[in-house]
Design an enzyme around this catalytic site. Sequence first.
Site, PDB file in Angstrom:
ATOM      1  N   ASP A  46       0.834  -1.203   0.000  1.00  0.00           N
ATOM      2  CA  ASP A  46       0.000   0.000   0.000  1.00  0.00           C
ATOM      3  C   ASP A  46       0.869   1.254   0.000  1.00  0.00           C
ATOM      4  O   ASP A  46       1.744   1.419   0.857  1.00  0.00           O
ATOM      5  CB  ASP A  46      -0.899  -0.009   1.241  1.00  0.00           C
ATOM      6  CG  ASP A  46      -1.811   1.201   1.299  1.00  0.00           C
ATOM      7  OD1 ASP A  46      -2.938   1.116   0.791  1.00  0.00           O
ATOM      8  OD2 ASP A  46      -1.391   2.248   1.853  1.00  0.00           O
ATOM      9  N   TYR A  51       2.692  10.158  -0.223  1.00  0.00           N
ATOM     10  CA  TYR A  51       3.798   9.582   0.537  1.00  0.00           C
ATOM     11  C   TYR A  51       5.144   9.896  -0.125  1.00  0.00           C
ATOM     12  O   TYR A  51       6.190   9.825   0.525  1.00  0.00           O
ATOM     13  CB  TYR A  51       3.669   8.065   0.668  1.00  0.00           C
ATOM     14  CG  TYR A  51       2.435   7.562   1.359  1.00  0.00           C
ATOM     15  CD1 TYR A  51       1.545   8.421   2.011  1.00  0.00           C
ATOM     16  CD2 TYR A  51       2.141   6.198   1.372  1.00  0.00           C
ATOM     17  CE1 TYR A  51       0.408   7.932   2.632  1.00  0.00           C
ATOM     18  CE2 TYR A  51       1.007   5.710   1.996  1.00  0.00           C
ATOM     19  CZ  TYR A  51       0.138   6.569   2.621  1.00  0.00           C
ATOM     20  OH  TYR A  51      -0.985   6.086   3.223  1.00  0.00           O
ATOM     21  N   LYS A  76      -3.120   5.948  -3.998  1.00  0.00           N
ATOM     22  CA  LYS A  76      -4.223   6.849  -3.684  1.00  0.00           C
ATOM     23  C   LYS A  76      -4.013   8.205  -4.350  1.00  0.00           C
ATOM     24  O   LYS A  76      -2.875   8.658  -4.487  1.00  0.00           O
ATOM     25  CB  LYS A  76      -4.331   7.052  -2.158  1.00  0.00           C
ATOM     26  CG  LYS A  76      -4.315   5.757  -1.367  1.00  0.00           C
ATOM     27  CD  LYS A  76      -4.302   6.023   0.124  1.00  0.00           C
ATOM     28  CE  LYS A  76      -3.973   4.766   0.898  1.00  0.00           C
ATOM     29  NZ  LYS A  76      -2.538   4.413   0.846  1.00  0.00           N
ATOM     30  N   HIS A 109      -8.094   9.484  -1.483  1.00  0.00           N
ATOM     31  CA  HIS A 109      -7.384   9.485  -0.203  1.00  0.00           C
ATOM     32  C   HIS A 109      -8.233  10.039   0.947  1.00  0.00           C
ATOM     33  O   HIS A 109      -8.240   9.470   2.044  1.00  0.00           O
ATOM     34  CB  HIS A 109      -6.084  10.272  -0.327  1.00  0.00           C
ATOM     35  CG  HIS A 109      -5.024   9.795   0.615  1.00  0.00           C
ATOM     36  ND1 HIS A 109      -3.690   9.752   0.285  1.00  0.00           N
ATOM     37  CD2 HIS A 109      -5.100   9.318   1.885  1.00  0.00           C
ATOM     38  CE1 HIS A 109      -2.992   9.282   1.310  1.00  0.00           C
ATOM     39  NE2 HIS A 109      -3.828   9.017   2.292  1.00  0.00           N
TER      40      HIS A 109
END
Length: 282
Positions: A46, A51, A76, A109
């Site tokens: 994931d 990120y 996401k 998200h």
Amino acid sequence: MSINNPVSLANGNTIPNVGFGTFQTPPDETKTAVAEAIKAGYRHIDTAAIYGNEVGVGEAVRESGVGRGEFFITTKVWNTERGFEKTLAAAEGSLEKLGLDYVDLLLVHWPANYLQFGAEAKALNADTWRAFEHLYEQGRAKAIGVSNFMAHHLEALEETAKVRPMVNQIEVHPGWYQANAIKWCQDHDIVVEAWSPLGQQAVLAHPVLQEIADRHGKETAQVSLRWALQHGLIPLPKSVTPARIRSNTELFDFVLSVEEIQAIDKLENIGGPCLRPDDVLF
């Protein structure tokens, strides 16, 4: 049973019952951490655009020697990319960074909320979801879902959606159970994933968790993950430490009793961000 036991999604696809999370994993450490996770047996990885580590995830997957078809990769679309055209562009950008032709799961998200967008929030979520449906139809995402959506966000989305979200990834850990959101999703055939399933140190050091862990000869992190599994959730533990990455897979040689699960359920507001989607401003 293992961390790759298949869980069925509404469209007939399957998702491994434990995933490897990469939230807050620095980009320069991601490739190594994901490679260690793959060695430990993880096939469900994931990540997310925000990120900043999709490149490392993709490199680890491609260089693993494991066939692409054995992996379940999730990413996401971030909040700044909401809306039909921006969502399409963001998804293509993520695929490029991952070096993949498709992702197994694409998630919104966070929902656009009333606090930030007022009456426009509902339409903005609908436009974003319309782009997700297009990506699903094109095969760029094999499954689509949401993250951090509560029941009222999902109910609003269903008014215009042609495809119901297949997954909802929400914050769940001891001390932040979110039972109502979980029940709504499970009643509507939406698989629930748990982000931050280990909470923080306040969870891992909590005497209730420690007593249960001692009883089973396990670590409190393993108890937290087992608790999520027995609630029908898919936990996404994150670590960059090889020993902990392996430890987080050792979840199937013990079972929590009903009383132990209930004791953990009763813990409240500890050990995590405990974020309410309607209150966030990012």
